[in-house]
Write a protein that holds these residues in place. Structure first.
Motif, PDB file in Angstrom:
ATOM      1  N   GLY A 183       0.810  -1.212   0.000  1.00 22.41           N
ATOM      2  CA  GLY A 183       0.000   0.000   0.000  1.00 22.41           C
ATOM      3  C   GLY A 183       0.841   1.260   0.000  1.00 22.41           C
ATOM      4  O   GLY A 183       2.070   1.229  -0.144  1.00 22.41           O
ATOM      5  N   MET A 184       0.150   2.373   0.163  1.00 23.80           N
ATOM      6  CA  MET A 184       0.792   3.680   0.132  1.00 23.80           C
ATOM      7  C   MET A 184       0.731   4.328   1.511  1.00 23.80           C
ATOM      8  O   MET A 184      -0.208   4.127   2.271  1.00 23.80           O
ATOM      9  CB  MET A 184       0.086   4.591  -0.881  1.00 23.80           C
ATOM     10  N   GLY A 185       1.737   5.117   1.813  1.00 22.90           N
ATOM     11  CA  GLY A 185       1.717   5.897   3.035  1.00 22.90           C
ATOM     12  C   GLY A 185       2.116   5.122   4.272  1.00 22.90           C
ATOM     13  O   GLY A 185       2.654   4.014   4.202  1.00 22.90           O
ATOM     14  N   GLU A 186       1.799   5.721   5.429  1.00 23.57           N
ATOM     15  CA  GLU A 186       2.235   5.181   6.707  1.00 23.57           C
ATOM     16  C   GLU A 186       1.352   4.058   7.222  1.00 23.57           C
ATOM     17  O   GLU A 186       1.730   3.348   8.143  1.00 23.57           O
ATOM     18  CB  GLU A 186       2.275   6.305   7.749  1.00 23.57           C
ATOM     19  N   SER A 187       0.155   3.933   6.656  1.00 24.60           N
ATOM     20  CA  SER A 187      -0.781   2.904   7.103  1.00 24.60           C
ATOM     21  C   SER A 187      -1.566   2.381   5.914  1.00 24.60           C
ATOM     22  O   SER A 187      -1.898   3.133   4.999  1.00 24.60           O
ATOM     23  CB  SER A 187      -1.739   3.482   8.155  1.00 24.60           C
ATOM     24  N   ALA A 188      -1.859   1.078   5.913  1.00 25.09           N
ATOM     25  CA  ALA A 188      -2.604   0.480   4.799  1.00 25.09           C
ATOM     26  C   ALA A 188      -3.249  -0.815   5.265  1.00 25.09           C
ATOM     27  O   ALA A 188      -2.831  -1.416   6.254  1.00 25.09           O
ATOM     28  CB  ALA A 188      -1.681   0.211   3.613  1.00 25.09           C
ATOM     29  N   HIS A 189      -4.282  -1.242   4.539  1.00 27.27           N
ATOM     30  CA  HIS A 189      -4.910  -2.524   4.831  1.00 27.27           C
ATOM     31  C   HIS A 189      -5.560  -3.073   3.576  1.00 27.27           C
ATOM     32  O   HIS A 189      -5.799  -2.358   2.605  1.00 27.27           O
ATOM     33  CB  HIS A 189      -5.945  -2.396   5.956  1.00 27.27           C
ATOM     34  N   PHE A 190      -5.822  -4.374   3.587  1.00 23.61           N
ATOM     35  CA  PHE A 190      -6.606  -5.002   2.532  1.00 23.61           C
ATOM     36  C   PHE A 190      -7.431  -6.123   3.137  1.00 23.61           C
ATOM     37  O   PHE A 190      -7.138  -6.633   4.217  1.00 23.61           O
ATOM     38  CB  PHE A 190      -5.718  -5.521   1.386  1.00 23.61           C
ATOM     39  N   CYS A 191      -8.493  -6.504   2.443  1.00 28.66           N
ATOM     40  CA  CYS A 191      -9.359  -7.608   2.866  1.00 28.66           C
ATOM     41  C   CYS A 191      -9.757  -8.372   1.618  1.00 28.66           C
ATOM     42  O   CYS A 191     -10.374  -7.811   0.708  1.00 28.66           O
ATOM     43  CB  CYS A 191     -10.586  -7.075   3.597  1.00 28.66           C
ATOM     44  N   ILE A 192      -9.391  -9.662   1.541  1.00 26.06           N
ATOM     45  CA  ILE A 192      -9.627 -10.468   0.355  1.00 26.06           C
ATOM     46  C   ILE A 192     -10.239 -11.816   0.749  1.00 26.06           C
ATOM     47  O   ILE A 192     -10.088 -12.260   1.893  1.00 26.06           O
ATOM     48  CB  ILE A 192      -8.313 -10.720  -0.428  1.00 26.06           C
ATOM     49  N   PRO A 193     -10.938 -12.488  -0.177  1.00 26.31           N
ATOM     50  CA  PRO A 193     -11.437 -13.829   0.130  1.00 26.31           C
ATOM     51  C   PRO A 193     -10.276 -14.778   0.439  1.00 26.31           C
ATOM     52  O   PRO A 193      -9.228 -14.739  -0.213  1.00 26.31           O
ATOM     53  CB  PRO A 193     -12.155 -14.233  -1.166  1.00 26.31           C
ATOM     54  N   LEU A 228      -9.390 -12.941   4.576  1.00 30.56           N
ATOM     55  CA  LEU A 228      -8.086 -12.586   5.119  1.00 30.56           C
ATOM     56  C   LEU A 228      -7.933 -11.074   5.030  1.00 30.56           C
ATOM     57  O   LEU A 228      -7.909 -10.506   3.941  1.00 30.56           O
ATOM     58  CB  LEU A 228      -6.959 -13.260   4.334  1.00 30.56           C
ATOM     59  N   GLN A 229      -7.867 -10.442   6.185  1.00 30.19           N
ATOM     60  CA  GLN A 229      -7.593  -9.009   6.240  1.00 30.19           C
ATOM     61  C   GLN A 229      -6.201  -8.825   6.821  1.00 30.19           C
ATOM     62  O   GLN A 229      -5.782  -9.572   7.710  1.00 30.19           O
ATOM     63  CB  GLN A 229      -8.629  -8.295   7.106  1.00 30.19           C
ATOM     64  N   MET A 230      -5.471  -7.831   6.307  1.00 30.39           N
ATOM     65  CA  MET A 230      -4.173  -7.485   6.867  1.00 30.39           C
ATOM     66  C   MET A 230      -4.074  -5.969   6.982  1.00 30.39           C
ATOM     67  O   MET A 230      -4.635  -5.230   6.173  1.00 30.39           O
ATOM     68  CB  MET A 230      -3.028  -8.058   6.029  1.00 30.39           C
ATOM     69  N   TRP A 231      -3.367  -5.551   8.019  1.00 27.69           N
ATOM     70  CA  TRP A 231      -3.228  -4.126   8.310  1.00 27.69           C
ATOM     71  C   TRP A 231      -1.819  -3.866   8.810  1.00 27.69           C
ATOM     72  O   TRP A 231      -1.225  -4.703   9.487  1.00 27.69           O
ATOM     73  CB  TRP A 231      -4.248  -3.744   9.387  1.00 27.69           C
ATOM     74  N   ARG A 232      -1.297  -2.723   8.428  1.00 35.15           N
ATOM     75  CA  ARG A 232      -0.004  -2.300   8.967  1.00 35.15           C
ATOM     76  C   ARG A 232      -0.080  -0.824   9.310  1.00 35.15           C
ATOM     77  O   ARG A 232      -0.877  -0.063   8.749  1.00 35.15           O
ATOM     78  CB  ARG A 232       1.121  -2.542   7.966  1.00 35.15           C
ATOM     79  N   CYS A 233       0.764  -0.382  10.252  1.00 34.97           N
ATOM     80  CA  CYS A 233       0.825   1.023  10.636  1.00 34.97           C
ATOM     81  C   CYS A 233       2.246   1.364  11.060  1.00 34.97           C
ATOM     82  O   CYS A 233       2.765   0.779  12.011  1.00 34.97           O
ATOM     83  CB  CYS A 233      -0.163   1.326  11.755  1.00 34.97           C
ATOM     84  N   GLN A 234       2.866   2.283  10.345  1.00 35.21           N
ATOM     85  CA  GLN A 234       4.181   2.824  10.692  1.00 35.21           C
ATOM     86  C   GLN A 234       4.046   4.339  10.750  1.00 35.21           C
ATOM     87  O   GLN A 234       4.491   5.067   9.863  1.00 35.21           O
ATOM     88  CB  GLN A 234       5.247   2.398   9.659  1.00 35.21           C
TER      89      GLN A 234
END
Length: 280
Positions: A183-193, A228-234
């Motif tokens: 993803g873009m920026g300091e934080s991003a997430h996605f949710c897929i089957p 499946l969801q994934m999230w990150r934060c920096q």
């Protein structure tokens, strides 16, 4: 009262510290003395329950709501489902550890934002070969009216353990692999089957240079956790990535209800969830 589950396999020691004040979630997961949890390196959404839970390795969203607050259906008093649901911050009624320290069972009763009540029967165990930690949850409607069950499991890993070479690997991903700073920026997430392989799906983070190049693998039941969801934060002092098997796609409750995806369980009915994780 702290509860600890431990195992050793191929010379590698694993220790889980459970949080009885918050649904027997995992406050810390240490592998050979290194805790995978992010600790204080997390962002705050202003909810003390979630700030406390997010600092640990695993916390549970639900059983009535996941993600950010939304209005409770059919009410005009402004009542909203809380951030990540009602379970976080709920104390355990009863917990029992096996004599060998490889199994822990608990009962949690939670008052739902919609006015109902649910019981969560929770069982943590170490697999027979000692390689995996397994969580089995049974959510029963013990209230007087139906409610829509929603569950998501946040497995939070401190970004300090990852490096440029670390990738997310899963057949759920179109390419099979994705750099962890997606993803873009300091934080991003996605949710897929979630990819279904004989009823289970898998995702891993590897290698983890801060953990000696090891791999964290997570498996989860897709019948009740089909996403499946994934999230990150920096951002600022935050540095965390989270693996989040979930029951519902990323959409508002009215949209899920309109498309028949929300579902309900009647009083006395139950729904089961399961996941497993291992470091190798």
């Amino acid at each position: 009262m702290e509860t600890t589950l431990s195992s050793t396999r191929d010379g590698v020691s694993n220790h889980l510290l459970f949080d009885r004040s918050s649904a027997l979630d995992i406050a810390a997961f240490a592998v050979d003395g290194t805790d995978l949890s992010p600790g204080s390196a997390i962002p705050s959404d202003g909810d003390p329950r979630i700030d406390h839970a997010l600092a640990g390795f695993l916390f549970t969203c639900g059983p009535d709501h996941i993600r950010h607050p939304e209005p409770v259906e059919g009410r005009d008093d402004g009542r909203r489902y809380p951030l990540h649901g009602s379970l976080a911050g709920t104390s355990v009624i009863r917990a029992e550890m096996s004599a060998d320290g490889t199994r822990c069972e608990a009962l949690i009763e939670v008052d739902l934002a919609c006015g109902g009540k649910a019981a969560v029967e929770r069982r943590w165990s170490v697999s027979e070969n000692g390689r995996s930690v397994i969580l089995e949850d049974r959510v029963t409607n013990v209230g007087a009216s139906a409610f829509a069950p929603m569950m998501m499991y946040h497995m939070n890993i401190g970004g300090r353990l990852l490096g440029p070479e670390t990738h997310i690997v899963s057949p759920s991903l179109e390419s099979g692999s994705l750099g962890w700073q997606f993803g873009m920026g300091e934080s991003a997430h996605f949710c897929i089957p979630a990819h279904d392989e004989e009823g289970w799906s898998e995702v891993s983070l590897a290698p983890l240079p801060g953990l000696g190049g090891r791999r964290l693998a997570v498996r989860f039941r897709v019948d009740t956790l089909p996403f499946l969801q994934m999230w990150r934060c920096q951002r600022d002092g935050a540095n965390v990535i989270s693996i989040e098997p979930g029951s519902h796609r990323l959409a508002k409750r009215p949209e899920l209800a309109a498309s028949g995806e929300l579902g309900v369980i009647e009083p006395g009915q139950a729904r089961g969830y399961a996941l497993a994780f291992a470091v190798s």
